[in-house]
Motif scaffolding. Structure first.
Motif, PDB file in Angstrom:
ATOM      1  N   ILE A 202       0.838  -1.203   0.000  1.00  0.00           N
ATOM      2  CA  ILE A 202       0.000   0.000   0.000  1.00  0.00           C
ATOM      3  C   ILE A 202       0.875   1.255   0.000  1.00  0.00           C
ATOM      4  CG2 ILE A 202      -1.705   1.323   1.302  1.00  0.00           C
ATOM      5  CD1 ILE A 202      -2.886  -1.103   2.329  1.00  0.00           C
ATOM      6  N   VAL A 203       1.904   1.253   0.849  1.00  0.00           N
ATOM      7  CA  VAL A 203       2.739   2.452   0.960  1.00  0.00           C
ATOM      8  C   VAL A 203       3.598   2.621  -0.287  1.00  0.00           C
ATOM      9  CG1 VAL A 203       4.391   3.666   2.378  1.00  0.00           C
ATOM     10  CG2 VAL A 203       2.790   2.102   3.441  1.00  0.00           C
ATOM     11  N   VAL A 204       4.187   1.510  -0.755  1.00  0.00           N
ATOM     12  CA  VAL A 204       5.045   1.599  -1.940  1.00  0.00           C
ATOM     13  C   VAL A 204       4.239   2.110  -3.134  1.00  0.00           C
ATOM     14  CG1 VAL A 204       6.442   0.291  -3.568  1.00  0.00           C
ATOM     15  CG2 VAL A 204       6.576  -0.211  -1.129  1.00  0.00           C
TER      16      VAL A 204
ATOM     17  N   LEU B  85       1.384   3.760  -3.089  1.00  0.00           N
ATOM     18  CA  LEU B  85       0.952   5.149  -2.880  1.00  0.00           C
ATOM     19  C   LEU B  85       2.074   6.099  -3.281  1.00  0.00           C
ATOM     20  CD1 LEU B  85      -1.060   5.557   0.453  1.00  0.00           C
ATOM     21  CD2 LEU B  85      -1.682   6.396  -1.786  1.00  0.00           C
ATOM     22  N   GLY B  86       3.309   5.749  -2.892  1.00  0.00           N
ATOM     23  CA  GLY B  86       4.450   6.570  -3.291  1.00  0.00           C
ATOM     24  C   GLY B  86       4.584   6.589  -4.805  1.00  0.00           C
ATOM     25  N   MET B  87       4.444   5.414  -5.433  1.00  0.00           N
ATOM     26  CA  MET B  87       4.586   5.334  -6.890  1.00  0.00           C
ATOM     27  C   MET B  87       3.491   6.112  -7.602  1.00  0.00           C
ATOM     28  SD  MET B  87       7.317   3.946  -7.654  1.00  0.00           S
ATOM     29  CE  MET B  87       7.122   3.870  -9.438  1.00  0.00           C
TER      30      MET B  87
ATOM     31  N   PHE C 146       2.443   8.954  -6.857  1.00  0.00           N
ATOM     32  CA  PHE C 146       2.967  10.311  -7.016  1.00  0.00           C
ATOM     33  C   PHE C 146       3.959  10.362  -8.171  1.00  0.00           C
ATOM     34  CE2 PHE C 146       0.805  10.955  -3.309  1.00  0.00           C
ATOM     35  CZ  PHE C 146       0.950  12.226  -2.796  1.00  0.00           C
ATOM     36  N   VAL C 147       4.790   9.316  -8.250  1.00  0.00           N
ATOM     37  CA  VAL C 147       5.807   9.288  -9.305  1.00  0.00           C
ATOM     38  C   VAL C 147       5.155   9.286 -10.685  1.00  0.00           C
ATOM     39  CG1 VAL C 147       7.675   7.936 -10.296  1.00  0.00           C
ATOM     40  CG2 VAL C 147       7.476   8.137  -7.824  1.00  0.00           C
TER      41      VAL C 147
ATOM     42  N   GLN D 161       2.118  10.163 -11.530  1.00  0.00           N
ATOM     43  CA  GLN D 161       1.400  11.417 -11.747  1.00  0.00           C
ATOM     44  C   GLN D 161       2.373  12.532 -12.142  1.00  0.00           C
ATOM     45  OE1 GLN D 161      -2.166  12.206  -9.890  1.00  0.00           O
ATOM     46  NE2 GLN D 161      -2.138  13.394 -11.757  1.00  0.00           N
ATOM     47  N   GLY D 162       3.495  12.599 -11.424  1.00  0.00           N
ATOM     48  CA  GLY D 162       4.492  13.627 -11.713  1.00  0.00           C
ATOM     49  C   GLY D 162       5.063  13.467 -13.113  1.00  0.00           C
ATOM     50  N   LEU D 163       5.398  12.223 -13.480  1.00  0.00           N
ATOM     51  CA  LEU D 163       5.947  11.975 -14.821  1.00  0.00           C
ATOM     52  C   LEU D 163       4.937  12.360 -15.892  1.00  0.00           C
ATOM     53  CD1 LEU D 163       7.736   8.530 -14.303  1.00  0.00           C
ATOM     54  CD2 LEU D 163       8.805  10.757 -14.629  1.00  0.00           C
TER      55      LEU D 163
ATOM     56  N   ILE E  80       2.612  14.639 -15.677  1.00  0.00           N
ATOM     57  CA  ILE E  80       2.533  16.099 -15.760  1.00  0.00           C
ATOM     58  C   ILE E  80       3.748  16.660 -16.495  1.00  0.00           C
ATOM     59  CG2 ILE E  80       2.615  18.216 -14.388  1.00  0.00           C
ATOM     60  CD1 ILE E  80       0.841  16.844 -12.358  1.00  0.00           C
ATOM     61  N   LEU E  81       4.938  16.057 -16.235  1.00  0.00           N
ATOM     62  CA  LEU E  81       6.142  16.529 -16.923  1.00  0.00           C
ATOM     63  C   LEU E  81       6.031  16.311 -18.421  1.00  0.00           C
ATOM     64  CD1 LEU E  81       8.981  15.326 -14.539  1.00  0.00           C
ATOM     65  CD2 LEU E  81       8.293  17.670 -15.021  1.00  0.00           C
TER      66      LEU E  81
ATOM     67  N   LEU F 108      -9.765   3.182  -7.907  1.00  0.00           N
ATOM     68  CA  LEU F 108     -10.943   2.730  -7.179  1.00  0.00           C
ATOM     69  C   LEU F 108     -11.785   1.789  -8.030  1.00  0.00           C
ATOM     70  CD1 LEU F 108     -11.938   6.042  -5.417  1.00  0.00           C
ATOM     71  CD2 LEU F 108     -10.303   4.298  -4.769  1.00  0.00           C
TER      72      LEU F 108
END
Lengths: 316, 324
Positions: free
Chosen positions: B128-130, B132-134, B136-137, B139-141, B143-144, B251
Motif C-alpha cells: 500500500i505504501v510503496v 501510494l508513493g509510486m 505520485f511518481v 502522476q508527476g511523470l 505532468i512533466l 478505485l
C-alpha cells in the motif's frame, strides 16, 4: 557510551526526526541560512494537521493487516463544510461549529465500523465505499460554499507563541495523551494485542469488536477535528481540502516506525514523520522545482524511506 | 457444480448450492444492472446502445485485470490509476511521434512494475505504501510529459479500438477475450497455479521449490502489462490524453475485482468474475445513473451504494466464519 548510543538508535522514531533535520538543513543550506526559523514555524503549523489524522490512522493501522481508513479525505472535506456552515462566520458559534464537525467525523467513523462489521468486508473496501457516499454528501451539501471562518477562530488556528504555533503546542499535548493512552490504558493495549494476534486477543478475553468500534470512531472523530482546523487555517471549506491527507496520514505513520502489519505503534514517530514530510515539501519548494518534479521526488523519497526502514522480519 | 435437484436434501447440498450462487453473483449483478437499464430505456439494449454504454469498459476491464494480479499475491496497487494516466500520456505523445522511444518506454514501465514486485518481496514492504508513493511518481511523470491536456492517439491505435464487428458490439467481444486470456493464464496453466499459490500459501509454494521472488515479480509484471494495455486502450478511445485521465481507475479496478468475487487475502481471485465486475462498474458508473436521472452530485454516492449492495448480497449467500 556505545550501549547508550545503540539504545538511542534502536528507537524507531529517531530516524524520522533525523530525516526531518537533514531535509531542513538541505533547504537552509540552499537559501544560505535565510528563513531557517520561519521554515520551522511553517513546518510546525502544517505538520499539526498531519499529526491529528496520523494519530487516528495509527491506531486503525495498529489493529492489524487490512485495517486502514481510506475515508479520511472525504471525512475531512465534509467536516470542514459542516464547521463553516455551523459557525456562519460568527465567533460566538465557533465552539458549536467545532462540536458539529466532531459529530460529523464521529458519524463517519461509526458508519465505517458498521459497514465493516455488518458486511464482514475488509476495512479497505468498506471505508472506500463509505468515502464515495461521504464525498457525494459533501459535494451536495457544500456546493458553492463561500463562508469564511469567524475571525476569532481563524486567528486561533494561526496564532503563535514565540514563533511556535499554539496549535502545535496543543497537538503536542494531544500526542502525549495519545501516547499514554496507547501504552497505559486497557483500550490502547487491546488495540496492540488485536494487531499482534486477533485470535489470541479474543481467547485472552479482550472484547475485540468494542475495541475496533472505538478505534474507528476515534479515527473518524479526529478526521472531523482536522476538517474544522483546516478550514480555519486556510480560511474556508473546500471539497478537496482533505485530499492530500490520504497519503500523508498513512505515510507519517509508516515513516514514524509504526508497523503496517499492525501490533506495533509509535507515537513520537507520527510527529517525526509529519515534520519530515512537510519539510521535504518545503525543501522542494525552496529549490523551485516544477510541480511534476516535486511529485516524482516526493514519491521516490517515500519509496526510498520505506525501503530503507524495511518491513517486518518474519519467518517466511 | 449444479444446484441441488431436491430441496429436501438442502442440508447436504447447501454449501455446494451456496458456492454456485456465490460464483454466479458477479454475473447476476451485471444482469441486474442491464435489466435495470433495459427497463428504464429499452432502446439502449441494442448494438449501438451497448457500443456507446460500454465505451470505456475495455480500459476498465484491463485495469481491473491488472489489479487482480496484484491482489492475487495479497497486495494492493494504489498507483494503477495514475499509471494508466501516464501510459495514456506516453501513447498520445511519444508512441505517435517516435514509436521506438514510446514502445521502449512502455516496455520499461512493465520492467519497473516487475522491479517493484521484487522490491516489495525482497524487503517485505507494505505494498500500500510503496504503490501510494509510486502513484505520485507516475502522476508527476505524466505532468512533466504533458503539462496541459492534449496529444493525439496514434492512428493505428484509434483504428483498432473503433472496429465495428458484425453481430456483437466490440467492447463485449474484447471483454470476453480479456476474460478468456486471464482465465486460461491464471487458472489453467501450471505457473498460474503457482502464482495463485504464492498468495494462498506462500510457505507451501516455497517449500515446493518455487521462487517466491519470481512469483511476486511476475504478478507485478503482469499488472504492469495489463496497465499499459489499459492506458493504450483508453487513449485509443478518447484520442487525446490528460495527466489526470486515469485517476479514477484505482478505485474502479479495486471495486471490479471485489465485485467479481475476489478476496483481499488468500490468492482467491477470479479473472472472469473480475471482467464481470469491471463491466458492472462501467455500466453502473454512468449509463444506469443517467437513465435513472440521478443528479451528477450523487453519482459517486450511487457507485459506493452499488458496491455496498453487492457486498451485502455476498454476505447473505455465503456466511463464512472466517476470522477477519
Amino acid at each position: 557510551m556505545t550501549a547508550a548510543m545503540s539504545a538511542f538508535f534502536a528507537r524507531p522514531w529517531i530516524w524520522s526526526f533525523l530525516g526531518a533535520g537533514v531535509v531542513w538543513l538541505a533547504a537552509v543550506a540552499f537559501t544560505g541560512g535565510y528563513g531557517a526559523g520561519g521554515m520551522l514555524t511553517a513546518a510546525l503549523s502544517l505538520a499539526v494537521f498531519m499529526v491529528v489524522v496520523g494519530v487516528g490512522q495509527m491506531f486503525v493501522i495498529t489493529l492489524g493487516p487490512g485495517n486502514v481508513d481510506l475515508s479520511l479525505p472525504a471525512n475531512i472535506g465534509l467536516a470542514s463544510a459542516v464547521a463553516m456552515k455551523t459557525m456562519a462566520g460568527d465567533d460566538r458559534l465557533a465552539l458549536l461549529g467545532l462540536a458539529a464537525a466532531l459529530a460529523s467525523g464521529l458519524a463517519v467513523g461509526v458508519a465505517n465500523y458498521l459497514l465493516i462489521w455488518a458486511l464482514r468486508i475488509p476495512p479497505i473496501i468498506a471505508t472506500l465505499s463509505a468515502s464515495f457516499i461521504i464525498q457525494s454528501i459533501d459535494i451536495s451539501y457544500g456546493r458553492g460554499l463561500q463562508i469564511k471562518p469567524p475571525p476569532g477562530f481563524a486567528d486561533f488556528t494561526n496564532v503563535q507563541l514565540l514563533g511556535v504555533p499554539l496549535l502545535a503546542i496543543l497537538t503536542g499535548v494531544f500526542a502525549w495523551v495519545a501516547h499514554v493512552a496507547l501504552h497505559r490504558t486497557v483500550w490502547g493495549r487491546s488495540v496492540t494485542a488485536i494487531g499482534q494476534n486477533i485470535r489470541a486477543a479474543r481467547l485472552a478475553g479482550i472484547k475485540v469488536e468494542p475495541v475496533r468500534f472505538a478505534t474507528y470512531a476515534l479515527c473518524g472523530l479526529l478526521g472531523g477535528l482536522n476538517g474544522a482546523l483546516l478550514a480555519g487555517y486556510f480560511r474556508g471549506a473546500n471539497v478537496d481540502i482533505g485530499n492530500e491527507y490520504l497519503l500523508a496520514s498513512i505515510a507519517v505513520v509508516v515513516i514514524g516506525g509504526t508497523s503496517v502489519s499492525g501490533g506495533k505503534a509509535n507515537l513520537p514517530g507520527v510527529w517525526g514523520g509529519a515534520l519530515f514530510l512537510v519539510l521535504l515539501l518545503t525543501m522542494l519548494n525552496t529549490f523551485g522545482v516544477s510541480a511534476g518534479v516535486r511529485l516524482v521526488a516526493t514519491g521516490l523519497i517515500i519509496v526510498a524511506v520505506i525501503t530503507a526502514a524495511g518491513g517486518e522480519k518474519e519467518a517466511r | 457444480m449444479s444446484a441441488p435437484a431436491a430441496p429436501a436434501s438442502f442440508a447436504a447440498a447447501g454449501p455446494d448450492f451456496r458456492r454456485a450462487l456465490r460464483a454466479a453473483l458477479p454475473a447476476l449483478s451485471l444482469g441486474l444492472v442491464v435489466a435495470a437499464i433495459a427497463w428504464l430505456n429499452p432502446r439502449a439494449i441494442s448494438y449501438f446502445g451497448f457500443t456507446l454504454m460500454l465505451n470505456l469498459a475495455i480500459p476498465i476491464a484491463l485495469a481491473t485485470m491488472a489489479q487482480m494480479f496484484v491482489i492475487a499475491g495479497n497486495d494492493l496497487d494504489l498507483s494503477i490509476g495514475p499509471f494508466v494516466g501516464f501510459v495514456c500520456c506516453v501513447s498520445a505523445t511519444w508512441l505517435r511521434d517516435a514509436p521506438l522511444l514510446g514502445a521502449l518506454t512502455l516496455i520499461g514501465c512493465v520492467a519497473v512494475y516487475a522491479a517493484l514486485g521484487a522490491l516489495i518481496y525482497w524487503r517485505n514492504l507494505p505494498s500500500i505504501v510503496v504503490t501510494l508513493g509510486m502513484s505520485f511518481v507516475w502522476q508527476g511523470l505524466a505532468i512533466l510529459l504533458l503539462p496541459k491536456p492534449g496529444g493525439k492517439a496514434p492512428v493505428w491505435l484509434h483504428a483498432a479500438l473503433s472496429v465495428k464487428p458484425p453481430f456483437a458490439p466490440f467492447p463485449i467481444l474484447a471483454a470476453a477475450l480479456i476474460a478468456a486470456v486471464g482465465w486460461y493464464g491464471l487458472m489453467r496453466t501450471s505457473y498460474g497455479a503457482i502464482l495463485r499459490g504464492s498468495g494462498g500459501n506462500a510457505l507451501a509454494v516455497r517449500r515446493a521449490g518455487w521462487s517466491l521472488l519470481r512469483a511476486k515479480a511476475s504478478l507485478f509484471a503482469l499488472a504492469g502489462l495489463f496497465g499499459v494495455l489499459s492506458g493504450m486502450a483508453l487513449v485509443g478511445i478518447t484520442t487525446s490524453a490528460d495527466a489526470n485521465i486515469g485517476n479514477g481507475y484505482t478505485l474502479l479496478s479495486i471495486a471490479g475485482v471485489i465485485l467479481g468475487g475476489g478476496e483481499f487475502v488468500g490468492g482467491k481471485v477470479s479473472p472472469i468474475g473480475a471482467v464481470f465486475g469491471a463491466l458492472t462498474m462501467a455500466m453502473a458508473a454512468s449509463p444506469l445513473l443517467t437513465f435513472m436521472r440521478i443528479p451528477p452530485d450523487w453519482q459517486v454516492a450511487a457507485n459506493g451504494a452499488i458496491l455496498i449492495i453487492v457486498l451485502a448480497a455476498r454476505v447473505l449467500v455465503s456466511r463464512s466464519g472466517v476470522e477477519r
